[in-house]
Scaffold this motif. Structure first.
Motif, PDB file in Angstrom:
ATOM      1  N   ASP A  36     -34.066  45.690  41.585  1.00 23.08           N
ATOM      2  CA  ASP A  36     -33.928  44.350  41.018  1.00 23.08           C
ATOM      3  C   ASP A  36     -32.488  44.120  40.541  1.00 23.08           C
ATOM      4  O   ASP A  36     -32.253  43.629  39.440  1.00 23.08           O
ATOM      5  N   ILE A  37     -31.531  44.483  41.399  1.00 21.19           N
ATOM      6  CA  ILE A  37     -30.126  44.257  41.066  1.00 21.19           C
ATOM      7  C   ILE A  37     -29.838  42.758  41.141  1.00 21.19           C
ATOM      8  O   ILE A  37     -30.062  42.118  42.163  1.00 21.19           O
ATOM      9  N   LYS A  38     -29.328  42.196  40.043  1.00 23.41           N
ATOM     10  CA  LYS A  38     -28.991  40.767  39.955  1.00 23.41           C
ATOM     11  C   LYS A  38     -28.050  40.599  38.769  1.00 23.41           C
ATOM     12  O   LYS A  38     -27.938  41.497  37.919  1.00 23.41           O
ATOM     13  N   PRO A  39     -27.345  39.491  38.668  1.00 30.46           N
ATOM     14  CA  PRO A  39     -26.376  39.319  37.573  1.00 30.46           C
ATOM     15  C   PRO A  39     -26.978  39.505  36.187  1.00 30.46           C
ATOM     16  O   PRO A  39     -26.327  40.055  35.286  1.00 30.46           O
ATOM     17  N   GLU A  40     -28.219  39.060  35.993  1.00 35.42           N
ATOM     18  CA  GLU A  40     -28.847  39.185  34.675  1.00 35.42           C
ATOM     19  C   GLU A  40     -29.039  40.629  34.246  1.00 35.42           C
ATOM     20  O   GLU A  40     -29.182  40.916  33.051  1.00 35.42           O
ATOM     21  N   ASN A  41     -29.059  41.552  35.203  1.00 32.82           N
ATOM     22  CA  ASN A  41     -29.256  42.972  34.884  1.00 32.82           C
ATOM     23  C   ASN A  41     -27.951  43.758  34.905  1.00 32.82           C
ATOM     24  O   ASN A  41     -27.961  44.986  34.882  1.00 32.82           O
ATOM     25  N   ILE A  42     -26.834  43.053  34.998  1.00 26.96           N
ATOM     26  CA  ILE A  42     -25.520  43.708  34.993  1.00 26.96           C
ATOM     27  C   ILE A  42     -24.765  43.222  33.764  1.00 26.96           C
ATOM     28  O   ILE A  42     -24.539  42.017  33.606  1.00 26.96           O
ATOM     29  N   MET A  43     -24.405  44.134  32.875  1.00 24.75           N
ATOM     30  CA  MET A  43     -23.736  43.789  31.625  1.00 24.75           C
ATOM     31  C   MET A  43     -22.336  44.401  31.589  1.00 24.75           C
ATOM     32  O   MET A  43     -22.134  45.527  32.031  1.00 24.75           O
ATOM     33  N   ARG A  44     -21.396  43.639  31.043  1.00 21.13           N
ATOM     34  CA  ARG A  44     -20.032  44.162  30.872  1.00 21.13           C
ATOM     35  C   ARG A  44     -19.710  44.183  29.383  1.00 21.13           C
ATOM     36  O   ARG A  44     -19.723  43.144  28.724  1.00 21.13           O
ATOM     37  N   ARG A  45     -19.420  45.383  28.876  1.00 19.17           N
ATOM     38  CA  ARG A  45     -19.114  45.516  27.452  1.00 19.17           C
ATOM     39  C   ARG A  45     -17.764  44.874  27.141  1.00 19.17           C
ATOM     40  O   ARG A  45     -16.974  44.585  28.030  1.00 19.17           O
ATOM     41  N   THR A  46     -17.503  44.671  25.851  1.00 19.36           N
ATOM     42  CA  THR A  46     -16.237  44.051  25.457  1.00 19.36           C
ATOM     43  C   THR A  46     -15.037  44.891  25.879  1.00 19.36           C
ATOM     44  O   THR A  46     -13.937  44.367  26.048  1.00 19.36           O
ATOM     45  N   ASP A  47     -15.233  46.216  26.042  1.00 20.53           N
ATOM     46  CA  ASP A  47     -14.135  47.067  26.494  1.00 20.53           C
ATOM     47  C   ASP A  47     -14.042  47.134  28.016  1.00 20.53           C
ATOM     48  O   ASP A  47     -13.234  47.885  28.563  1.00 20.53           O
ATOM     49  N   GLY A  48     -14.886  46.346  28.709  1.00 22.57           N
ATOM     50  CA  GLY A  48     -14.800  46.259  30.158  1.00 22.57           C
ATOM     51  C   GLY A  48     -15.739  47.157  30.921  1.00 22.57           C
ATOM     52  O   GLY A  48     -15.872  47.020  32.143  1.00 22.57           O
ATOM     53  N   LEU A  49     -16.418  48.092  30.239  1.00 24.74           N
ATOM     54  CA  LEU A  49     -17.336  48.994  30.931  1.00 24.74           C
ATOM     55  C   LEU A  49     -18.554  48.221  31.448  1.00 24.74           C
ATOM     56  O   LEU A  49     -19.158  47.437  30.727  1.00 24.74           O
ATOM     57  N   VAL A  50     -18.909  48.463  32.709  1.00 23.53           N
ATOM     58  CA  VAL A  50     -20.035  47.767  33.344  1.00 23.53           C
ATOM     59  C   VAL A  50     -21.260  48.672  33.340  1.00 23.53           C
ATOM     60  O   VAL A  50     -21.172  49.859  33.675  1.00 23.53           O
ATOM     61  N   LYS A  51     -22.394  48.134  32.951  1.00 30.17           N
ATOM     62  CA  LYS A  51     -23.637  48.908  32.892  1.00 30.17           C
ATOM     63  C   LYS A  51     -24.742  48.144  33.622  1.00 30.17           C
ATOM     64  O   LYS A  51     -24.795  46.919  33.582  1.00 30.17           O
ATOM     65  N   ILE A  52     -25.625  48.896  34.276  1.00 21.85           N
ATOM     66  CA  ILE A  52     -26.824  48.318  34.895  1.00 21.85           C
ATOM     67  C   ILE A  52     -27.995  48.558  33.948  1.00 21.85           C
ATOM     68  O   ILE A  52     -28.238  49.686  33.514  1.00 21.85           O
ATOM     69  N   LEU A  53     -28.725  47.479  33.644  1.00 19.92           N
ATOM     70  CA  LEU A  53     -29.852  47.562  32.726  1.00 19.92           C
ATOM     71  C   LEU A  53     -31.166  47.221  33.437  1.00 19.92           C
ATOM     72  O   LEU A  53     -31.173  46.865  34.614  1.00 19.92           O
ATOM     73  N   ASP A  54     -32.237  47.312  32.680  1.00 24.13           N
ATOM     74  CA  ASP A  54     -33.563  46.853  33.093  1.00 24.13           C
ATOM     75  C   ASP A  54     -34.059  47.530  34.366  1.00 24.13           C
ATOM     76  O   ASP A  54     -34.125  46.926  35.444  1.00 24.13           O
ATOM     77  N   PHE A  55     -34.418  48.790  34.250  1.00 25.17           N
ATOM     78  CA  PHE A  55     -35.029  49.512  35.359  1.00 25.17           C
ATOM     79  C   PHE A  55     -36.551  49.331  35.323  1.00 25.17           C
ATOM     80  O   PHE A  55     -37.306  50.238  35.632  1.00 25.17           O
ATOM     81  N   GLY A  56     -36.973  48.115  34.965  1.00 24.96           N
ATOM     82  CA  GLY A  56     -38.394  47.859  34.755  1.00 24.96           C
ATOM     83  C   GLY A  56     -39.252  48.032  35.994  1.00 24.96           C
ATOM     84  O   GLY A  56     -40.421  48.411  35.902  1.00 24.96           O
ATOM     85  N   ILE A  57     -38.705  47.738  37.187  1.00 23.98           N
ATOM     86  CA  ILE A  57     -39.506  47.921  38.404  1.00 23.98           C
ATOM     87  C   ILE A  57     -38.910  49.025  39.273  1.00 23.98           C
ATOM     88  O   ILE A  57     -39.186  49.116  40.463  1.00 23.98           O
ATOM     89  N   ALA A  58     -38.054  49.842  38.665  1.00 30.09           N
ATOM     90  CA  ALA A  58     -37.474  50.964  39.409  1.00 30.09           C
ATOM     91  C   ALA A  58     -38.572  51.945  39.812  1.00 30.09           C
ATOM     92  O   ALA A  58     -39.646  52.012  39.213  1.00 30.09           O
ATOM     93  N   LYS A  59     -38.274  52.727  40.840  1.00 28.07           N
ATOM     94  CA  LYS A  59     -39.276  53.683  41.311  1.00 28.07           C
ATOM     95  C   LYS A  59     -38.579  54.944  41.824  1.00 28.07           C
ATOM     96  O   LYS A  59     -37.495  54.873  42.413  1.00 28.07           O
TER      97      LYS A  59
END
Length: 514
Positions: A36-59
Motif C-alpha cells: 500500500d505504498i502511496k503518498p499518505e504512507n510516506i513521511m518526511r521528518r523535519t530533518d529530511g529523513l524519509v520513512k514508510i509508515l502503515d504496514f497495515g496490509i503488509a504480508k
C-alpha cells in the motif's frame, strides 16, 4: 502535504524516490511486502529523513516452488481469491486482479508515486473505483514528457525508470528494488551534473557580461535607427500574423463564424482530382481527429484511403446510408439543426467531445428521432431497449430526444472511462459503441505483440484480416463512416450543401473547436 503545493523538480523527486526505495529494500530483505505504498504512507521528518509508515496490509513473503524461483529472485505472497487489497490509484495490475504479488507490486506503486511527484497528477484515474481499475489494467499513462512540470529538465533515464516501474506485466518491471536504485542513482548523477554545469554557465555568463559592458560602451544614439526599424518590422509582422490567423480561424471547424465568412465556397469535392481528394480527406480527417481529443495521431495512408472511400460513396450517392432510404444529404444534415444545441449541452456536461454527439446520430439514425432498426435499436442514438433502461430511459420514452441525448452522453462518458479520453482512445470508444467495450479490450490485448501496434482503431483496422468475420463485415467501416460523415458536416459547402458546419450550431457557451 508537499504534493499539494505543486510538483517536485526532477532532482528532488529522484532523491525522494531513492530514499523510499532504500526503505522498501530493507523491508523486502526482511521478507515483508508493504502492498500500500502511496503518498499518505510516506513521511518526511523535519530533518529530511524519509520513512514508510502503515504496514497495515503488509504480508510476509513465503518461498515458492522451484519452478517459480527459477523465473525471478523474489518470492510471492498469496491473497484470498477475489480479495483486492490496497489503495486503488496506487494498486498494481496483479493486485487489481487479486493475483499473487511480490516485490514488483511495491515497485509499481513507487512508480505511481514518482510519476505523481513529477506531474502532480496520477497516471491512472477514473470517476469511480472500477473505472480506475480498468485504467490500470488497460490504459497507458500520458508520457511524462507531456505532463511533467518542466519536461525539458526531465532526463530520458527518469522517464524510462517510471515506464519500467509501470509495466503492466510483472516480468517487464524491475525484479528488485536494488535494480531500481541503481538506475535512480544514475538519474540523480545526470541531474546533479546538469545542475552544476548550468550554475557554472550562469556564473561565467554574468562575469563575461560585466566585462563586455566595460569594454564596449556605445553612444546611446548609436542604435536608435536600427531599433526604430526593428519596431516597424515587428509591427508589420504582427499585423500579418493577425490577418493570417483570422483567415485560418474562418476555416476552422467548430468555431462560430459569420454567415458571410462561411459562405465563401472553395473548390467542390466533385471537381477535385483524385490527388486533391486524398489531400482534402487527409487534412480534414486530421482536423476531425483533433476535435475528438488530445494527442491526435497522424492518420496513415490506409486510414485516409478508407475514409475517402466512404466520403466518395456519400458524395456520389448523395445519401448518408443505404439503410436510411434515398434521402439527400441536405435533407439528412438539415434535420440535425434543431438537435445540435441540446446535444452540445448534454455532451459538454459529461466532458465528452461534442463532435461525437453531433455525428453519431447521422450514422446511426440519420437524425430520425424514432428510427428503429432490424435488431430493435431505437431512437436518435439507436439504443437497445435494455441499454436505454439501464441509463434511465423507459422503452416508451426512447423517441424522446430530451431524455435520450443525456443518456447517450452518459453512455459515451462511461466508455471513455474504460477506454481513454485522448483522440486515439476515442476511436476505440466509437468502435465500442458498435461492437462493445469488452470485445475492444480483449482484441487490443491480442494485438499488443503485432508490428506497429498503437492503441487506436486503426491498429484493429490494419489487422482486420486476422480478426473475426463480424469485424471485417460489420465493424471495420464504422469509424471511417463517422469520419466521413463529420468531414461532410464540417465542410458542407465543399459538398454543395447550403448550410453552416454543424459544429457552429453548438452555441457560444460550448467550445468544441480544436
Amino acid at each position: 502535504e508537499r504534493l499539494t503545493r505543486g510538483p517536485l523538480g526532477p532532482e528532488a523527486a529522484a532523491k525522494l524516490a531513492r530514499e523510499i526505495g532504500h526503505a522498501l529494500s530493507t523491508a523486502h530483505e526482511a521478507g515483508v511486502l508493504h502492498r500500500d505504498i502511496k503518498p499518505e504512507n510516506i513521511m518526511r521528518r523535519t530533518d529530511g529523513l524519509v520513512k514508510i509508515l502503515d504496514f497495515g496490509i503488509a504480508k510476509l513473503m513465503e518461498p515458492e516452488t522451484p519452478d517459480y524461483l527459477s523465473e525471478t529472485t523474489g518470492a510471492r505472497t498469496h491473497t484470498e481469491a477475489g480479495l483486492v487489497m490496497g489503495t486503488v490509484n496506487y494498486m498494481s495490475p496483479e493486485q487489481a486482479r487479486a493475483l499473487p504479488v511480490d516485490e514488483r507490486t511495491d515497485i509499481w506503486s513507487l512508480g505511481v508515486v514518482l510519476y505523481e511527484m513529477l506531474a502532480q497528477r496520477l497516471p491512472f484515474s477514473g470517476s469511480t473505483r472500477m473505472d480506475t481499475m480498468v485504467a490500470i489494467l488497460d490504459r497507458e499513462p500520458a508520457p511524462l514528457s507531456q505532463v511533467a512540470h518542466n519536461p525539458y529538465l526531465l532526463p530520458p533515464l527518469l522517464q524510462e525508470i517510471v515506464n519500467k516501474c509501470l509495466c503492466k506485466e510483472m516480468t517487464n518491471r524491475y525484479r528488485t528494488v536494488s535494480e531500481l536504485l541503481v538506475d535512480l542513482k544514475s538519474a540523480s548523477d545526470q541531474l546533479n551534473s546538469r545542475s552544476s554545469q548550468t550554475s557554472l554557465e550562469i556564473k561565467n555568463g554574468g562575469r563575461d557580461a560585466r566585462t563586455s559592458a566595460k569594454l564596449i560602451a556605445p553612444h546611446p544614439s548609436r542604435y536608435i535607427w536600427p531599433i526604430v526599424g526593428a519596431v516597424v518590422l515587428l509591427i508589420a509582422a504582427t499585423a500579418v500574423t493577425i490577418l493570417y490567423r483570422r483567415s485560418v480561424a474562418l476555416r476552422q471547424p467548430g468555431i462560430n463564424t459569420t454567415s458571410e465568412a462561411i459562405a465563401r465556397p472553395g473548390k467542390l469535392y466533385s471537381q477535385m482530382s483524385e490527388a486533391e481528394r486524398l489531400d482534402f480527406v487527409d487534412t480534414q480527417g486530421q482536423r476531425i481527429s483533433t476535435m475528438m481529443g488530445d494527442h491526435p495521431a497522424k492518420l496513415n495512408e490506409d486510414a485516409v484511403r478508407v475514409i475517402k472511400a466512404y466520403v466518395d460513396r456519400y458524395a456520389a450517392r448523395n445519401v448518408v446510408s443505404s439503410n436510411l432510404g434515398s434521402e439527400s444529404l441536405s435533407e439528412v444534415y438539415g434535420r440535425a439543426r434543431p438537435y445540435v444545441p441540446l446535444i452540445a449541452r448534454s455532451f459538454a456536461a459529461r466532458k465528452v467531445p461534442v463532435i461525437i454527439g453531433i455525428y453519431l446520430p447521422l450514422i446511426e439514425s440519420g437524425y430520425q428521432n424514432c428510427y428503429e432498426n432490424s435488431v430493435g435499436a431505437k431512437g436518435l442514438f439507436q439504443f437497445l431497449p435494455q441499454t436505454a433502461e439501464s441509463y434511465g430511459v423507459a422503452r416508451q420514452d426512447m423517441c424522446d430526444v430530451e431524455k435520450m441525448t443525456p443518456a447517450a452522453a452518459h453512455y459515451i462518458a462511461d466508455r471513455m472511462a474504460e477506454l481513454g479520453e485522448d483522440s486515439e482512445s476515442v476511436t476505440l470508444v466509437l468502435l465500442s459503441y458498435n461492437r462493445g467495450a469488452e470485445w475492444v479490450r480483449d482484441t487490443l490485448r491480442e494485438l499488443r505483440s503485432t508490428e506497429n501496434y498503437e492503441r487506436n482503431f486503426w491498429t484493429l483496422f490494419a489487422n482486420r484480416e486476422i480478426l473475426d468475420e463480424t469485424f471485417r463485415d460489420e465493424n471495420a467501416g464504422y469509424v471511417p463512416t463517422f469520419f466521413a460523415a463529420a468531414i461532410i458536416g464540417e465542410n458542407p459547402q465543399t459538398f454543395g450543401l447550403q448550410m453552416q458546419p454543424l459544429s457552429t450550431l453548438a452555441g457560444a457557451s460550448v467550445s468544441i473547436s480544436p
